[in-house]
Design an enzyme around this catalytic site. Structure first.
Site, short mmCIF file in Angstrom:
data_model
loop_
_atom_site.label_atom_id
_atom_site.label_comp_id
_atom_site.label_asym_id
_atom_site.label_seq_id
_atom_site.Cartn_x
_atom_site.Cartn_y
_atom_site.Cartn_z
N GLU A 1 50.83 38.96 15.73
CA GLU A 1 51.03 40.09 16.64
C GLU A 1 50.66 39.75 18.08
O GLU A 1 51.31 40.18 19.02
CB GLU A 1 50.20 41.29 16.15
CG GLU A 1 50.48 42.58 16.84
CD GLU A 1 51.88 43.13 16.55
OE1 GLU A 1 52.73 43.00 17.45
OE2 GLU A 1 52.11 43.66 15.45
N GLY B 1 43.34 34.45 34.03
CA GLY B 1 43.60 33.98 32.66
C GLY B 1 44.88 34.56 32.08
O GLY B 1 45.07 34.52 30.86
N LYS C 1 58.88 35.01 23.35
CA LYS C 1 58.51 36.29 22.72
C LYS C 1 59.75 37.05 22.25
O LYS C 1 59.75 37.66 21.18
CB LYS C 1 57.70 37.13 23.71
CG LYS C 1 56.34 36.50 24.05
CD LYS C 1 55.74 37.11 25.29
CE LYS C 1 54.39 36.51 25.62
NZ LYS C 1 53.90 36.84 26.96
N1 HSE Z 1 51.15 33.94 30.04
C1 HSE Z 1 51.35 35.05 29.17
C2 HSE Z 1 51.70 36.26 30.00
C3 HSE Z 1 50.11 35.29 28.37
O1 HSE Z 1 51.45 36.22 31.21
O2 HSE Z 1 52.22 37.23 29.47
C4 HSE Z 1 50.30 36.29 27.26
O3 HSE Z 1 51.24 35.88 26.32
#
Ligand code: HSE
Length: 408
Positions: free
Chosen positions: A121, A179, A197
């Site tokens: 998930e 992050g 995704k």
């Molecule tokens: N680099 C991804 C983003 C992290 O910015 O959505 C989460 O999957």
């Protein structure tokens, strides 16, 4: 009956630390970390050194460990870990979208062969519980489309650029510091991360496996000052939108920036938030909004998967079982605005239907209905910026002879 699970975790970066934190703060999840496997021996760690190992075998071959949680960066190394863990009889939780997108069919097969569960998930839109909803809630509604903001970093950058007039480089640096961004941030800004995704979401929405290299992704990295000005003057903002549709007997899906009216639902999704809009034949439109990136939000999605394993949950891949297996296609026309320096070879004749344009300040701006493959070609050229029009007027390309009108 809930089980007490022992976890072996690969990786102690942003998500690994987030998981450790949310696991310690959450009562009621019957699970504890036995070991973290990390690469770097010299890095200072915020928890007791006894938790760490540098040998994958210490986790993969430990009969006490029930669940391997894979949270490393390297997709190929991650796949090897997942495969070995399943072969050794363990369940797996992972948040590695690249690895999943590139190996989803094998991941599916491994679960059937070894009768083990792989949950992920946290790989799709961070904290938003979209996969389990697609599996469980939407198993009896005919989903016609899934679309939304699938990347936190780019949404953060676009928000800072539009709302605070920060420059792109500064906003990207912040997304990295917080992050949100990938170790290689071009995966975010060039639209690869949301594409991975989307590939995963397509399997759980429409029951087909699509290789990520077959899905077209156009990023936000070439959006120009001219594009921003055009948006502001026309009450629009720009969002990086991932979308997949079923039109008659084909599945279409792609990632591209889009001009979105400022009163559109997606326009109000800001910073690292993501949104997923699911449209079904009977439920019609439903929207999920939540943090799509960050240590604790992603850690909480990983923890939710661990918790699900305590009651033996596994994805049933219900849409695959339903067996429609519609083909994936890029034979689609989309309405887009393309801007480029004057003198480029792009002309009105390249559009299937040309709708208008203007030029000024050395730039040309053309709008019309264009083949998705042509859009990709343009997006790869220096100085050319491609942004979908606010009203997408998506239509299957003439070859498939099916034309349907949908609006963004
Ligand atoms: N680099 C991804 C983003 C992290 O910015 O959505 C989460 O999957």
């Amino acid at each position: 009956m809930k089980k007490n699970l022992k976890l072996g975790v690969f990786g102690f970066g942003c998500v690994g630390q987030g998981l450790y934190h949310v696991l310690n703060e959450t009562h009621g999840v019957k699970a504890e970390v036995k070991k973290f496997c990390v690469k770097n021996r010299s890095k200072p760690r915020i928890i007791d050194a006894a938790y760490f190992t540098y040998e994958a075998g210490d986790i993969l071959n430990d009969p006490e460990i029930d669940v391997v949680v894979e949270l490393i960066d390297d997709a190929e190394a991650a796949f090897k870990i997942v495969k070995k863990a399943i072969e050794n009889g363990k369940h797996v939780v992972t948040a590695n979208k690249k690895m999943l997108a590139e190996h989803l069919e094998e991941i599916y097969q491994l679960q059937q062969t070894y009768d083990r569960s792989i949950l992920y998930e946290g790989a799709v839109c961070g904290s938003i519980p979209i996969l389990r909803n697609l599996e469980e809630y939407y198993d009896n509604d005919l989903i016609t489309s899934i679309e939304g903001i699938f990347n936190g970093s780019t949404n953060y950058i676009l928000t800072k650029v539009f709302d605070e007039r920060k420059n792109y480089a500064e906003a990207l640096k912040q997304a990295q510091e917080l992050g949100f961004a990938e170790t290689d941030p071009s995966l975010d800004v060039k639209g690869f991360d949301p594409k991975f995704k989307l590939a995963i979401a397509i399997t759980h929405t429409f029951g087909v496996f699509v290789r990520p290299e077959n899905i077209i992704n156009i990023g936000i990295h070439k959006i120009s000052a001219t594009d921003l000005k055009y948006a502001r003057e026309n009450n629009l903002t720009i969002k990086l939108v991932a979308r997949a549709y079923k039109i008659k007997d084909n599945i279409f899906g792609f990632v591209a920036p889009q001009y979105v009216p400022t009163d559109h639902m997606l326009a109000s999704v800001r910073n690292e938030y993501n949104a997923v809009l699911v449209e079904g034949a009977f439920a019609e439109k439903q929207v999920f909004i939540g943090k799509g990136a960050g240590s604790y939000p992603t850690g909480s999605a990983v923890l939710s998967d661990i918790s699900a394993l305590t009651f033996d949950y596994r994805y049933e891949y219900k849409k695959i079982a339903q067996g429609d297996a519609f083909p994936f296609s890029n034979e689609i026309l989309v309405d887009a605005v393309v801007s480029f320096p004057e003198g480029s070879h792009i002309t009105t004749r390249d559009f299937e239907t040309f709708k208008g344009g203007y030029q000024g300040n050395g730039f040309q701006n053309l709008q019309g209905s264009v083949h998705l493959e042509k859009l990709k070609e343009w997006a790869e050229q220096d100085g050319v910026s491609v942004i979908l029009a606010p009203q997408l007027n998506l239509a299957a390309a003439p070859q498939t002879a099916e034309v349907e009108r949908l609006s963004a």
